[in-house]
Design an enzyme around this catalytic site. Structure first.
Site, PDB file in Angstrom:
ATOM      1  N   LYS A  80      -2.262   2.980  -4.108  1.00 59.29           N
ATOM      2  CA  LYS A  80      -1.696   3.965  -4.105  1.00 59.29           C
ATOM      3  C   LYS A  80      -0.434   4.150  -5.147  1.00 59.29           C
ATOM      4  O   LYS A  80       0.098   3.009  -5.364  1.00 59.29           O
ATOM      5  CB  LYS A  80      -0.844   4.015  -2.557  1.00 59.29           C
ATOM      6  CG  LYS A  80      -0.031   5.357  -2.120  1.00 59.29           C
ATOM      7  CD  LYS A  80       0.662   5.135  -0.818  1.00 59.29           C
ATOM      8  CE  LYS A  80       1.048   6.449  -0.384  1.00 59.29           C
ATOM      9  NZ  LYS A  80       1.533   6.132   1.123  1.00 59.29           N
ATOM     10  N   SER A 155       0.274  10.447   3.830  1.00 61.30           N
ATOM     11  CA  SER A 155       0.453  10.454   2.573  1.00 61.30           C
ATOM     12  C   SER A 155      -0.511   9.673   1.796  1.00 61.30           C
ATOM     13  O   SER A 155      -0.628  10.132   0.560  1.00 61.30           O
ATOM     14  CB  SER A 155       1.792  10.028   2.305  1.00 61.30           C
ATOM     15  OG  SER A 155       2.181   8.718   2.249  1.00 61.30           O
ATOM     16  N   SER A 179       0.966   7.273   7.529  1.00 63.84           N
ATOM     17  CA  SER A 179       0.301   7.732   6.197  1.00 63.84           C
ATOM     18  C   SER A 179      -0.833   6.644   5.875  1.00 63.84           C
ATOM     19  O   SER A 179      -1.451   7.093   4.889  1.00 63.84           O
ATOM     20  CB  SER A 179       1.475   7.334   5.137  1.00 63.84           C
ATOM     21  OG  SER A 179       2.351   8.815   5.275  1.00 63.84           O
TER      22      SER A 179
END
Lengths: 486, 102
Positions: A80, A155, A179
């Protein structure tokens, strides 16, 4: 074998790499080829590290040939784009960090690097991890590999989509209010948010520090266990990181759930939930019973207040954490005659709409005259939410719920209504407020073929129970993973 | 929680004040949008007032405290060049900023 190698699980790849049936370079190439083929449609990555990944793979090959390679040696992962990666642009999906190149590695990145893991690239996310759909990225939304008209969740949507589409063998995400778990559920993969303080957060761009936690995405529960073992553990650079020894999570996977007491919170089966989601979760509970577990109804009476408490606490912390983006030492600078205007313009142009909204709400909640009514009140409600879980875990070993009230929604569907977007985290947010481990894993599909996610919640540091129960369910063959459309 | 005489929880003047505190330049359009969004959020979080928390201690942090103390040794790498490489404006080994004293 070689072209399909990207579809392997980590456990399978470990075996093939060690038996020399597959080389680390072949495996990395297979992932990079897959990335080239599907990225134009998915947009799961912000930055792809083609050359670096191949160089890491060659190094891994040498170590594997010497015969003493660590667990993740040669395993290609997506990271990420919220983790600081030395020498590789780290944007947090924000224009304000568009050209930021960290001079250091996050602790977990350094650990994986030392193990010989291969970093394929930096995965897309909602800007500063603020969102539930990855539509708040300054680099465009990630699409769901099961239906390109739908969101991947957020997210950590890029990480989830990359794993689901076999662009990588596993991925790293972060979870502040869901997330990791919500995008895992939306894309049909496994994602675990460990106990707060289980994994170091040094070098991970902070959103809400009392809630943020690091965790892996994987194709199987076993792979998640393998990744978590390499991530977890004390770090002198993060004083909030627990010094507890890290168990061998993979060894906990004995397939046994006999006698396991599963708590089912009545507040998690609410009106407005997609009927197929409830159906799949109920079926999973019956499946656990058939394997020898028992189910007991528990109550988490403050569930309905969790989102309100979260959006005051998280935004308050975010407003302080994001003060550092001021256009002075790094990041976007918009010049002005005086310092205050330089700050205001740089931040005004650099941050996207959702980030500004949260900074504003958080600043308001902390401002003179409102602190007690909003921020302090939310922290007190947080105590009540934590207490609910303590009481529930007196009667059960594990709590099982849906991960999200619906399957993945359509792109654009919730962008005009922030509150509706926030409500997609209704089943995951309490777990962060209480600091507990939670894992999402696939438990079926709806009529449109979209994956449904089961959520397993454990007591603090109960990762072994969570992983064991998830693995037992997965291994029993209750759900067959369907191919994606990409 | 506080409302004005029209029942609103926040007004445009407050939005501008908060934006200044947060060092955010907002366009006129953004200010209007922000006003509506914050009003909606503040109405939503009002539900917390249904709970009596008079006797409840606040929770600021969960989880375990790790190694809070360590040896007092310097661990930073001497690498000003890679740090300054990210600076929007730099000279020699300094960050350049606008004049702050007239």
């Amino acid at each position: 074998m070689t072209t399909d190698a990207c579809k392997l699980t980590i456990a399978q790849a470990q075996h093939l790499l060690r038996s020399r049936e597959l080389s680390a370079t072949e495996l990395t190439r297979a992932c990079l080829d897959r990335i080239s083929a599907v990225e134009p449609r998915l947009n799961a990555f912000i930055t792809i590290c083609h050359e670096q990944a191949l160089a890491q793979a060659r190094d891994a090959e040498r170590r594997l040939a010497q015969g003493d390679a660590p667990a993740l040696c040669g395993i290609p992962l997506a990271i990420k784009d919220i983790y600081a990666t030395r020498g590789v642009r780290t944007t947090c999906a924000s224009k304000i960090l568009e050209n930021f190149v960290p001079p250091y590695d996050a602790t977990v990145i350094a650990r994986l690097r030392a193990e010989g893991a291969v970093f394929l690239g930096k995965a897309n996310l909602d800007e500063f991890a603020m969102g539930s759909s990855t539509e708040n990225s300054a680099f465009g939304p990630t699409r769901n590999p099961c239906d390109l008209q739908r969101v991947a969740g957020g997210s950590s949507g890029g990480s989830a989509a990359a794993v689901a589409a076999d662009e990588c063998l596993g991925a790293l995400g972060t979870d502040t209010g869901g997330s990791i778990r919500e995008p895992a559920a939306f894309c049909g993969v496994v994602g675990i948010k460990p106990t707060y303080s289980r994994v170091s957060r040094f070098g991970i761009i902070a959103y809400a520090s009392s809630l943020d936690q690091v965790g892996p995405f994987a194709k199987t529960v076993r792979d998640a266990a393998i990744l978590l073992r390499s991530l977890a553990g004390a770090d002198p650079a993060d004083s909030t990181c627990s010094t507890r020894p890290v168990p061998d999570y993979e060894r906990a996977l004995n397939g046994e759930v006999k006698g396991l007491r599963i708590g089912v919170p009545k507040e998690y089966f609410v009106e407005g939930m997609q009927p197929e989601v409830e159906g799949a979760v109920r079926a999973a509970l019956r499946h656990y019973e058939s394997m020898g577990a028992t189910t007991v109804e528990v109550s988490l009476p403050h569930t309905d207040y969790a989102i309100a408490a979260y959006y005051l606490i998280a935004t308050a912390e975010a407003s302080a954490n994001l003060e550092r983006y001021d256009g002075i030492r790094y990041g976007l600078r918009v010049e002005a005659d005086n310092l205050t205007d330089l700050y205001r313009r740089s931040r005004g142009r650099g941050f996207g709409a959702e980030v500004k909204r949260r900074i504003m709400l958080g600043t308001f909640a902390l401002s003179t005259g409102y602190y007690d009514a909003y921020y302090l009140k939310a922290q007190k409600v947080r105590t009540l939410i934590k207490r609910d879980f303590d009481q529930a875990f007196a009667r059960c070993d594990l709590i099982v719920t849906p991960t999200a009230p619906t399957t993945a929604f359509r792109l654009g569907e919730k962008m005009s209504d922030p509150l509706q977007m926030y409500l997609s985290d209704i089943f995951t947010i309490s777990v962060n407020l209480a600091g507990l481990p939670g894992m999402a894993l696939p438990c079926g599909y709806d009529r449109q073929g979209m994956p449904i996610g089961l959520q397993l919640i454990g007591p603090a540091f109960g990762e072994e129970t969570v992983l064991r129960a998830g693995d037992a369910y997965e291994r029993s063959g209750a759900v067959t993973r369907r191919p994606t459309v990409v | 929680m506080a409302t004005d005489k029209r029942g609103n929880k926040i007004n445009l003047e407050q939005v501008r004040h908060i934006a200044l505190l947060a060092r955010l330049e907002l366009t006129a359009e953004e200010e209007q949008r922000m006003l509506g969004d914050l009003e909606e959020m503040l109405e939503y979080v009002d539900k917390l007032n249904q709970l009596d928390t008079g006797a409840v201690e606040p929770t600021a942090q969960v989880g375990e405290i790790g190694a809070a103390m360590r040896e007092d040794t310097v661990t930073n790498r001497e690498d000003p060049a890679s740090i300054l490489a990210n600076a929007p404006a730099a000279r020699e080994q300094m960050f350049k900023v606008p004049k702050i004293i007239e």
